[in-house]
Structure formats: C-alpha cells, structure tokens
Design a protein around this motif. Sequence first.
Motif, PDB file in Angstrom:
ATOM      1  N   PRO A 113       0.798  -1.230   0.000  1.00 42.92           N
ATOM      2  CA  PRO A 113       0.000   0.000   0.000  1.00 42.92           C
ATOM      3  C   PRO A 113       0.835   1.286   0.000  1.00 42.92           C
ATOM      4  O   PRO A 113       0.368   2.320  -0.456  1.00 42.92           O
ATOM      5  CB  PRO A 113      -0.847  -0.097   1.260  1.00 42.92           C
ATOM      6  N   LEU A 114       2.074   1.214   0.504  1.00 45.95           N
ATOM      7  CA  LEU A 114       2.927   2.407   0.538  1.00 45.95           C
ATOM      8  C   LEU A 114       4.323   2.041   0.035  1.00 45.95           C
ATOM      9  O   LEU A 114       5.006   1.213   0.638  1.00 45.95           O
ATOM     10  CB  LEU A 114       3.008   2.983   1.962  1.00 45.95           C
ATOM     11  N   ILE A 115       4.700   2.649  -1.069  1.00 44.83           N
ATOM     12  CA  ILE A 115       6.031   2.463  -1.652  1.00 44.83           C
ATOM     13  C   ILE A 115       6.686   3.835  -1.731  1.00 44.83           C
ATOM     14  O   ILE A 115       6.072   4.806  -2.190  1.00 44.83           O
ATOM     15  CB  ILE A 115       5.953   1.853  -3.059  1.00 44.83           C
ATOM     16  N   VAL A 116       7.941   3.908  -1.276  1.00 47.35           N
ATOM     17  CA  VAL A 116       8.687   5.167  -1.329  1.00 47.35           C
ATOM     18  C   VAL A 116       9.971   4.938  -2.114  1.00 47.35           C
ATOM     19  O   VAL A 116      10.813   4.120  -1.721  1.00 47.35           O
ATOM     20  CB  VAL A 116       9.015   5.693   0.090  1.00 47.35           C
ATOM     21  N   GLY A 117      10.093   5.647  -3.216  1.00 50.27           N
ATOM     22  CA  GLY A 117      11.339   5.649  -3.967  1.00 50.27           C
ATOM     23  C   GLY A 117      12.285   6.640  -3.314  1.00 50.27           C
ATOM     24  O   GLY A 117      11.904   7.779  -3.029  1.00 50.27           O
ATOM     25  N   PHE A 118      13.502   6.194  -3.046  1.00 48.80           N
ATOM     26  CA  PHE A 118      14.495   7.049  -2.383  1.00 48.80           C
ATOM     27  C   PHE A 118      15.745   7.088  -3.246  1.00 48.80           C
ATOM     28  O   PHE A 118      16.211   6.057  -3.726  1.00 48.80           O
ATOM     29  CB  PHE A 118      14.820   6.493  -0.997  1.00 48.80           C
ATOM     30  N   ASP A 119      16.284   8.276  -3.462  1.00 51.27           N
ATOM     31  CA  ASP A 119      17.479   8.425  -4.285  1.00 51.27           C
ATOM     32  C   ASP A 119      18.312   9.583  -3.761  1.00 51.27           C
ATOM     33  O   ASP A 119      17.770  10.546  -3.204  1.00 51.27           O
ATOM     34  CB  ASP A 119      17.086   8.680  -5.739  1.00 51.27           C
ATOM     35  N   THR A 120      19.603   9.464  -3.940  1.00 53.13           N
ATOM     36  CA  THR A 120      20.506  10.549  -3.567  1.00 53.13           C
ATOM     37  C   THR A 120      21.372  10.922  -4.766  1.00 53.13           C
ATOM     38  O   THR A 120      21.563  10.125  -5.677  1.00 53.13           O
ATOM     39  CB  THR A 120      21.457  10.145  -2.417  1.00 53.13           C
ATOM     40  N   GLU A 121      21.877  12.128  -4.728  1.00 51.42           N
ATOM     41  CA  GLU A 121      22.953  12.561  -5.620  1.00 51.42           C
ATOM     42  C   GLU A 121      24.090  12.975  -4.696  1.00 51.42           C
ATOM     43  O   GLU A 121      23.843  13.503  -3.600  1.00 51.42           O
ATOM     44  CB  GLU A 121      22.519  13.728  -6.513  1.00 51.42           C
ATOM     45  N   THR A 122      25.311  12.714  -5.118  1.00 53.53           N
ATOM     46  CA  THR A 122      26.462  12.891  -4.235  1.00 53.53           C
ATOM     47  C   THR A 122      27.597  13.648  -4.926  1.00 53.53           C
ATOM     48  O   THR A 122      27.575  13.858  -6.133  1.00 53.53           O
ATOM     49  CB  THR A 122      26.985  11.514  -3.783  1.00 53.53           C
ATOM     50  N   THR A 123      28.594  13.995  -4.121  1.00 56.20           N
ATOM     51  CA  THR A 123      29.778  14.656  -4.672  1.00 56.20           C
ATOM     52  C   THR A 123      30.692  13.659  -5.369  1.00 56.20           C
ATOM     53  O   THR A 123      31.608  14.053  -6.080  1.00 56.20           O
ATOM     54  CB  THR A 123      30.573  15.395  -3.573  1.00 56.20           C
ATOM     55  N   GLY A 124      30.474  12.375  -5.148  1.00 57.00           N
ATOM     56  CA  GLY A 124      31.283  11.314  -5.758  1.00 57.00           C
ATOM     57  C   GLY A 124      30.826   9.965  -5.242  1.00 57.00           C
ATOM     58  O   GLY A 124      29.768   9.857  -4.617  1.00 57.00           O
ATOM     59  N   LEU A 125      31.634   8.939  -5.475  1.00 61.23           N
ATOM     60  CA  LEU A 125      31.237   7.575  -5.132  1.00 61.23           C
ATOM     61  C   LEU A 125      31.932   6.994  -3.906  1.00 61.23           C
ATOM     62  O   LEU A 125      31.690   5.845  -3.552  1.00 61.23           O
ATOM     63  CB  LEU A 125      31.493   6.647  -6.330  1.00 61.23           C
ATOM     64  N   ASP A 126      32.780   7.757  -3.251  1.00 68.23           N
ATOM     65  CA  ASP A 126      33.522   7.263  -2.093  1.00 68.23           C
ATOM     66  C   ASP A 126      32.725   7.547  -0.818  1.00 68.23           C
ATOM     67  O   ASP A 126      32.620   8.699  -0.388  1.00 68.23           O
ATOM     68  CB  ASP A 126      34.886   7.932  -2.028  1.00 68.23           C
ATOM     69  N   THR A 127      32.181   6.493  -0.213  1.00 61.58           N
ATOM     70  CA  THR A 127      31.351   6.683   0.984  1.00 61.58           C
ATOM     71  C   THR A 127      32.154   7.197   2.176  1.00 61.58           C
ATOM     72  O   THR A 127      31.564   7.662   3.142  1.00 61.58           O
ATOM     73  CB  THR A 127      30.620   5.391   1.373  1.00 61.58           C
ATOM     74  N   ASN A 128      33.468   7.119   2.117  1.00 62.10           N
ATOM     75  CA  ASN A 128      34.295   7.631   3.213  1.00 62.10           C
ATOM     76  C   ASN A 128      34.680   9.095   3.029  1.00 62.10           C
ATOM     77  O   ASN A 128      35.047   9.751   3.998  1.00 62.10           O
ATOM     78  CB  ASN A 128      35.564   6.789   3.364  1.00 62.10           C
ATOM     79  N   GLU A 129      34.612   9.593   1.808  1.00 64.13           N
ATOM     80  CA  GLU A 129      35.082  10.951   1.527  1.00 64.13           C
ATOM     81  C   GLU A 129      34.000  11.885   0.975  1.00 64.13           C
ATOM     82  O   GLU A 129      34.057  13.086   1.197  1.00 64.13           O
ATOM     83  CB  GLU A 129      36.248  10.917   0.528  1.00 64.13           C
TER      84      GLU A 129
END
Length: 123
Positions: A9-25
């Motif tokens: 009954p409830l679906i939420v699409g979640f998306d991000t845009e980032t400065t790059g692909l390194d999750t540490n930086e």
Amino acid sequence: MSFYVEAPPLIVGFDTETTGLDTNEDEIISYGFAVFRDGQYSPEESGQFFAYSDRPIHPRALEVHGLTPNEIRSRTSAWGGPYSPAEGVAKAIRLLQDFRDEGARIVGAFPKFDFDMLGAMAL
C-alpha cells in the motif's frame, strides 16, 4: 497465463545525488523521495531537498546530476534547505523512519549505495 502482483500500500522511492562515489570521503547533496500510496503517485508527499557540501564535486558525478555547488546553495524546496550535510542526513533519516513506521517499502535504483552513503555520513 496471467499474473497478478499485489503492490504494497505504501512504496517510497528514495534516491541521492552525491559529490562522488567514495562513501568515506564524499557527501550527499540531494535527497529525493517519490511516494506511491495504493498504486497512485502522491505529489504532495514527494519531493527533493538539497544539502551543500564544501567537498569538491567529482567531474563524473557532475556529469550525472549537473548540480554545481552554487546551484545547490541557491536551491530551496517545499521541504526547505539547502541544509548543511548533517542537517540533510538528519532530515532524510527522519523522513525514512516516518515512512518505515507507516509500513512503507523503500525502493531505489541503487539503494545499497544510497544507504551506505547515508550511514557513513550519519556517523
């Protein structure tokens, strides 16, 4: 042969845009939510908000989303902002928790990356 698929009954699409692909930086600079209730898009509950970052945006990331630092700092939305990195993460987590508490199924194009990035920034 026919198929019947019942959507939650409830679906939420979640998306991000980032400065790059390194999750540490790198950091998240845009958070998007697309809400579907009973199979119908809910524009009043859907939206996007922005978070500025002092980190440089990788040229490949810029090719994907086209968001420059100046654009991000000038963007507001119905959900406010632009937010600091910490404020953006906190707002996204609150929204995701609220949707989860309603029983939402959270979906996305690359959810592992989005949640890894969100988790790294929340530390």
